[in-house]
Design an enzyme around this catalytic site. Structure first.
Site, mmCIF file in Angstrom:
data_model
loop_
_atom_site.group_PDB
_atom_site.id
_atom_site.type_symbol
_atom_site.label_atom_id
_atom_site.label_comp_id
_atom_site.label_asym_id
_atom_site.label_seq_id
_atom_site.Cartn_x
_atom_site.Cartn_y
_atom_site.Cartn_z
ATOM 1 N N ALA A 98 0.993 -1.368 -0.043
ATOM 2 C CA ALA A 98 -0.050 -0.068 -0.066
ATOM 3 C C ALA A 98 0.782 1.235 0.114
ATOM 4 O O ALA A 98 1.819 1.254 0.602
ATOM 5 C CB ALA A 98 -0.932 0.179 1.258
ATOM 6 N N CYS A 99 0.270 2.164 -0.789
ATOM 7 C CA CYS A 99 1.148 3.422 -0.724
ATOM 8 C C CYS A 99 2.640 3.247 -1.132
ATOM 9 O O CYS A 99 3.132 2.874 -2.299
ATOM 10 C CB CYS A 99 1.082 4.125 0.424
ATOM 11 S SG CYS A 99 1.215 5.930 0.640
#
Length: 310
Positions: A98-99
């Site tokens: 994520a991210c």
């Protein structure tokens, strides 16, 4: 039971932990403990977040799905973390990020020659650091074999919902999104940038009208119809709309249609006339003129460029 290890490290961004709630509600939806979620770290024990408070974790272990969270500053991964990821990609069914977690996957050598995404703010730094990765910086999430990566911040929820859909089907994923009061899971090919965010309406009435418009792009969206949705007279609606957004209603609707048409161009081989019909332009020539105003090139040229890039 599907085991999920959410991998934390000092300075991790707290929002990524919201993915655990998606798996929690998936269990509630199927009325059984389908997912087991652990928060893991290299040493186990308390791990400080970017906010300064700590979250308790267990040491690295084997998991069906590994999710590497992001951080605010693109922190360097430890040798132990990189080694764990290199083993995980062999032993786990899915390794996800994520991210800015995609930086750790890339540092471990997992993304070489593969497609990936990350937070748009860090995309340039990612390209410079890892030029062999096929970065798709304008994506909500990407899937390349066992490697799944998402864009920044709330895009981790779209990633988690997509994982649930992959395991349990679209209906379960949709019900989880509804119960979490998420409008819907955005498709992986959807842009990180949203016309609705860019238009930035302030009042509930204008927001309601725009959401209605996006859900009914195939239909005729006159000022009168939008004003009725907003419970205002056409004159009041037009004046309020322009004062809040800086756009006329017609211009804003065109931007929503362009966004939807661009997504259809990028996500499939739909004929141009079908795209024009399904996004409310009505005919290809009207859509072509709108694309020229927005992008300086017609849809056919954009499609050829995408095919060459692919």
């Amino acid at each position: 039971m599907v085991s999920v290890g959410i991998l934390l490290f000092p300075g991790f961004q707290m929002l990524s932990l919201s993915t655990s709630t998606v798996f929690e509600f998936a269990n509630l939806e199927v009325e059984q403990p389908f997912y087991r979620v652990d928060l893991v770290s290299e040493e186990g024990g308390p791990v400080k977040s970017s906010m300064g408070f700590a979250i308790d974790t267990v040491p690295f272990g084997p998991y069906d799905t590994v999710l590497v969270v992001g951080d605010n500053e693109v922190l360097d991964a430890t040798p132990g973390l990189l080694s764990y990821l290199q083993h995980a990609v062999v032993k786990s069914r899915r390794v996800t990020s994520a991210c800015t977690g995609s930086f750790h996957l890339a540092a471990a050598g997992l993304l070489e020659g593969r497609k990936a995404t990350t937070h748009w703010y860090h995309a340039r730094a990612f390209r410079q650091a890892y030029p062999t990765v096929r970065l798709e910086e304008d994506r909500i999430f990407t899937v390349d074999g066992p490697l799944w990566t998402s864009a920044g911040m709330t895009a981790c929820l779209d990633l988690a919902l997509a994982l649930v859909e992959n395991d349990l089907g679209a209906e379960v994923s949709r019900e989880v999104a509804r119960k979490l009061v998420i409008y819907h899971r955005r498709a992986g090919g959807q842009s990180q940038f949203s016309a609705l965010l860019d238009i930035d309406p302030k009042s509930d009435r204008v927001q309601t009208a725009l959401v209605y418009a996006r859900q009914h792009l195939q239909e005729e969206l006159s000022v009168e119809r939008l004003a009725d949705v907003a419970h205002l007279s056409p004159r009041q609606f037009s004046r309020l709309f322009r004062s809040e957004t800086g756009h006329t209603p017609a211009k804003a609707i065109e931007r929503l249609r362009i966004e939807a048409a661009r997504l259809m161009l990028e996500s499939g081989d739909h004929p141009i006339d079908i795209i024009a019909r399904d996004t409310g332009f009505g005919d290809p020539e009207r859509m072509r003129r709108a694309f020229l105003r927005a992008f300086g090139q017609p849809p056919q040229m954009m499609r050829r460029a995408l095919q060459l890039q692919a």
